[in-house]
Scaffold this active site. Structure first.
Site, PDB file in Angstrom:
ATOM      1  N   ARG A  45     -13.549 -18.277 -50.840  1.00  0.00           N
ATOM      2  CA  ARG A  45     -12.156 -18.344 -51.314  1.00  0.00           C
ATOM      3  C   ARG A  45     -11.570 -16.941 -51.307  1.00  0.00           C
ATOM      4  O   ARG A  45     -10.436 -16.720 -50.908  1.00  0.00           O
ATOM      5  CB  ARG A  45     -12.059 -18.962 -52.715  1.00  0.00           C
ATOM      6  CG  ARG A  45     -10.637 -18.886 -53.246  1.00  0.00           C
ATOM      7  CD  ARG A  45     -10.317 -19.667 -54.527  1.00  0.00           C
ATOM      8  NE  ARG A  45     -11.431 -20.029 -55.342  1.00  0.00           N
ATOM      9  CZ  ARG A  45     -12.050 -19.198 -56.208  1.00  0.00           C
ATOM     10  NH1 ARG A  45     -11.636 -17.956 -56.341  1.00  0.00           N
ATOM     11  NH2 ARG A  45     -13.064 -19.624 -56.912  1.00  0.00           N
ATOM     12  N   TYR A  97      15.273 -24.153 -46.855  1.00  0.00           N
ATOM     13  CA  TYR A  97      14.328 -25.216 -46.502  1.00  0.00           C
ATOM     14  C   TYR A  97      14.148 -26.154 -47.707  1.00  0.00           C
ATOM     15  O   TYR A  97      13.932 -25.675 -48.839  1.00  0.00           O
ATOM     16  CB  TYR A  97      12.990 -24.588 -46.100  1.00  0.00           C
ATOM     17  CG  TYR A  97      11.917 -25.610 -45.823  1.00  0.00           C
ATOM     18  CD1 TYR A  97      11.972 -26.418 -44.690  1.00  0.00           C
ATOM     19  CD2 TYR A  97      10.858 -25.783 -46.700  1.00  0.00           C
ATOM     20  CE1 TYR A  97      11.003 -27.373 -44.447  1.00  0.00           C
ATOM     21  CE2 TYR A  97       9.874 -26.730 -46.455  1.00  0.00           C
ATOM     22  CZ  TYR A  97       9.963 -27.523 -45.327  1.00  0.00           C
ATOM     23  OH  TYR A  97       9.005 -28.475 -45.105  1.00  0.00           O
ATOM     24  N   ASP A 169      11.988 -15.737 -44.971  1.00  0.00           N
ATOM     25  CA  ASP A 169      11.212 -16.816 -44.354  1.00  0.00           C
ATOM     26  C   ASP A 169      11.511 -16.734 -42.857  1.00  0.00           C
ATOM     27  O   ASP A 169      12.604 -17.092 -42.405  1.00  0.00           O
ATOM     28  CB  ASP A 169      11.649 -18.163 -44.949  1.00  0.00           C
ATOM     29  CG  ASP A 169      10.859 -19.342 -44.374  1.00  0.00           C
ATOM     30  OD1 ASP A 169      10.350 -19.229 -43.235  1.00  0.00           O
ATOM     31  OD2 ASP A 169      10.768 -20.385 -45.046  1.00  0.00           O
ATOM     32  N   LYS A 194       4.575 -24.137 -37.588  1.00  0.00           N
ATOM     33  CA  LYS A 194       5.620 -24.238 -36.566  1.00  0.00           C
ATOM     34  C   LYS A 194       5.263 -23.359 -35.351  1.00  0.00           C
ATOM     35  O   LYS A 194       4.307 -23.626 -34.673  1.00  0.00           O
ATOM     36  CB  LYS A 194       6.976 -23.890 -37.180  1.00  0.00           C
ATOM     37  CG  LYS A 194       7.210 -24.516 -38.574  1.00  0.00           C
ATOM     38  CD  LYS A 194       7.339 -26.029 -38.567  1.00  0.00           C
ATOM     39  CE  LYS A 194       7.256 -26.654 -39.956  1.00  0.00           C
ATOM     40  NZ  LYS A 194       8.197 -26.164 -40.939  1.00  0.00           N
TER      41      LYS A 194
HETATM   42  C1  PLP Z   1       8.213 -26.134 -42.423  1.00  0.00           C
HETATM   43  C2  PLP Z   1       8.844 -25.012 -43.140  1.00  0.00           C
HETATM   44  C3  PLP Z   1       8.337 -24.551 -44.369  1.00  0.00           C
HETATM   45  C4  PLP Z   1       7.179 -25.210 -45.069  1.00  0.00           C
HETATM   46  O1  PLP Z   1       5.994 -25.074 -44.375  1.00  0.00           O
HETATM   47  P1  PLP Z   1       4.757 -26.114 -44.462  1.00  0.00           P
HETATM   48  O2  PLP Z   1       3.778 -25.508 -43.566  1.00  0.00           O
HETATM   49  O3  PLP Z   1       5.289 -27.438 -44.021  1.00  0.00           O
HETATM   50  O4  PLP Z   1       4.348 -26.143 -45.909  1.00  0.00           O
HETATM   51  C5  PLP Z   1       8.954 -23.454 -44.950  1.00  0.00           C
HETATM   52  N1  PLP Z   1      10.024 -22.862 -44.390  1.00  0.00           N
HETATM   53  C6  PLP Z   1      10.558 -23.297 -43.236  1.00  0.00           C
HETATM   54  C7  PLP Z   1      11.744 -22.603 -42.661  1.00  0.00           C
HETATM   55  C8  PLP Z   1       9.997 -24.386 -42.573  1.00  0.00           C
HETATM   56  O5  PLP Z   1      10.539 -24.822 -41.417  1.00  0.00           O
END
Ligand code: PLP
Length: 405
Positions: A45, A97, A169, A194
């Site tokens: 961890r 988001y 982000d 993504k």
């Molecule tokens: C998908 C997404 C998230 C969340 O990510 P997960 O991997 O689904 O928890 C956060 N910010 C943006 C801009 C996203 O597209």
């Protein structure tokens, strides 16, 4: 040396065996020679060599000091919020988001952290809501799904003057296009699910910090709360990142061509893509990023959920699904999917009209993708024509016969 070359060769060849691919250290613990005497790892961890590889890779990509890999993008966001104390305030981008919104409003609100949502593309609007309690400015640029652009450098200067942190982000742009830390941000988060992963085959999150001090705090929280990325998913993420620059180039090229195709299509009302000169954030995006990304949104002249549904169920190559950034192109209808829980008036005020459709351009041939859209538009047109005929037919019937039908 160019970034791609450097990136590919920063992943070390395994010193033990010469394996050219990073080994997956599928282990929970590490044997110690004597109590506290180990080879840099004691419990998985706290640290795992496969995860450590992806963490340093992402730190390098973003030009930051420390990287930390989490079980999801939301777990990464959660770790950043935990830097705050109860009573602190966050100023966040208004079309944030949805999952981050839920985390702020339904989890952290009850612990006394308050979030103010503003249009962060307007610096004065951000400055107006800052208070002595504001400890964090939270932005996405481009945003989802209307691809609004915020000026990272200007917001970083504002945050610095105010003595608070700026977190970006960077999921939609990816570090292949935009490096917020170099523009003055303190933290970057990613949904590695993504573009970094890039193959729609894992869930992962990352935090990269500008300083060693913030890095220490994030690593502490990562170990203390425990939402770490497992070794196999770390390996998949490394595999994805190795081709990031190459993939992003194609995503951008297709998205640009698609946006231009949509812009001249008679059935389309608005096109949202920062690569179009008509986009309000075009100049800022061009100044702070190397490209405009793989996401394009558009609305239909026939602004109804029915028309959008007909369109998103008529595409073949664009698969109807949430998420983005993978090899296969995706289409989504925010009003009925990601933005369904937002009240209609609030949703529309944020620019998410009933017919707004979001595309994630994948790695298929650009012409094939455009042909798929062309085909979906003609299905839409045929449906409309068909409905007109049916309607004419019904309205031509003698009065009273409709009740019998
Ligand atoms: C998908 C997404 C998230 C969340 O990510 P997960 O991997 O689904 O928890 C956060 N910010 C943006 C801009 C996203 O597209």
């Amino acid at each position: 040396m160019q970034a791609t070359t450097q990136l590919i060769h920063s992943i070390p060849v395994d010193p033990l065996t010469g394996a050219i691919s990073v080994p997956i250290y599928q282990t929970s613990t590490f044997v110690q020679e004597a109590p506290g005497v180990n080879k840099g790892y004691d419990y998985a961890r706290s640290g795992n060599p496969t995860r450590a590889t992806v963490e340093s890779l992402v730190a390098q990509l973003e030009g930051g000091h420390t990287g930390a890999a989490f079980a999801s993008g939301l777990a990464a966001i959660d770790a950043v919020v935990k830097l705050l104390q109860s009573g602190d305030e966050i100023v966040a981008v208004d079309d944030i988001y949805g999952g981050a919104f839920r985390l702020f409003e339904q989890v952290y609100k009850k612990f006394g952290i308050t979030v103010h949502y503003v249009d962060t593309s307007d610096i004065d609007a951000v400055a107006a809501v800052l208070t002595a309690k504001t400890k964090l400015i939270w932005i996405e640029t481009p945003t989802n799904p209307t691809l609004k652009i915020s000026n990272v450098r200007a917001l970083a200067a504002l945050a610095k003057a105010h003595g608070c942190l700026l977190c970006v982000d960077n999921t939609f742009a990816s570090p292949a296009l935009q490096k917020p830390l170099a523009l003055g941000a303190d933290l970057v988060v990613h949904s590695g699910t993504k573009y970094l992963g890039g193959h729609s085959d894992l869930i992962a999150g990352l935090v990269v910090t500008a300083t060693a001090e913030l890095g220490q705090q994030i690593k502490f929280l990562q170990n203390a709360s425990g939402a770490i990325l497992g070794p196999f998913d770390s390996w998949l993420l490394i595999r994805g990142i190795e081709t990031l620059h190459l993939r992003i180039r194609q995503h951008c090229a297709s998205a640009q061509a698609i946006a231009e195709f949509l812009q001249q299509h008679p059935a389309v009302d608005k096109v949202y893509y920062p690569g179009l000169a008509t986009h309000p954030g075009h100049a800022v995006a061009a100044a702070q990023s190397k490209g405009f990304g793989g996401i394009v949104s558009f609305s239909l002249k026939e602004d109804t959920q029915e028309a959008a549904t007909a369109f998103v169920t008529s595409t073949g190559l664009f698969k109807l699904a949430e998420s983005l950034g993978g090899i296969k192109s995706l289409v989504s209808h925010p009003a009925q999917m990601t933005h369904k829980t937002i009240p209609a008036a609030k949703r529309k005020a944020a620019g998410v009209s009933d017919s707004l459709i979001r595309l994630s351009a994948g790695l298929e041939d650009t012409e094939d993708l455009i042909e798929d859209l062309r085909q979906a538009f003609s299905t839409l047109e045929k449906n409309k024509h068909q409905q007109n005929i049916e309607w004419k037919h019904i309205s031509n019937l003698p009065s009273g016969s409709l009740a019998l039908a």
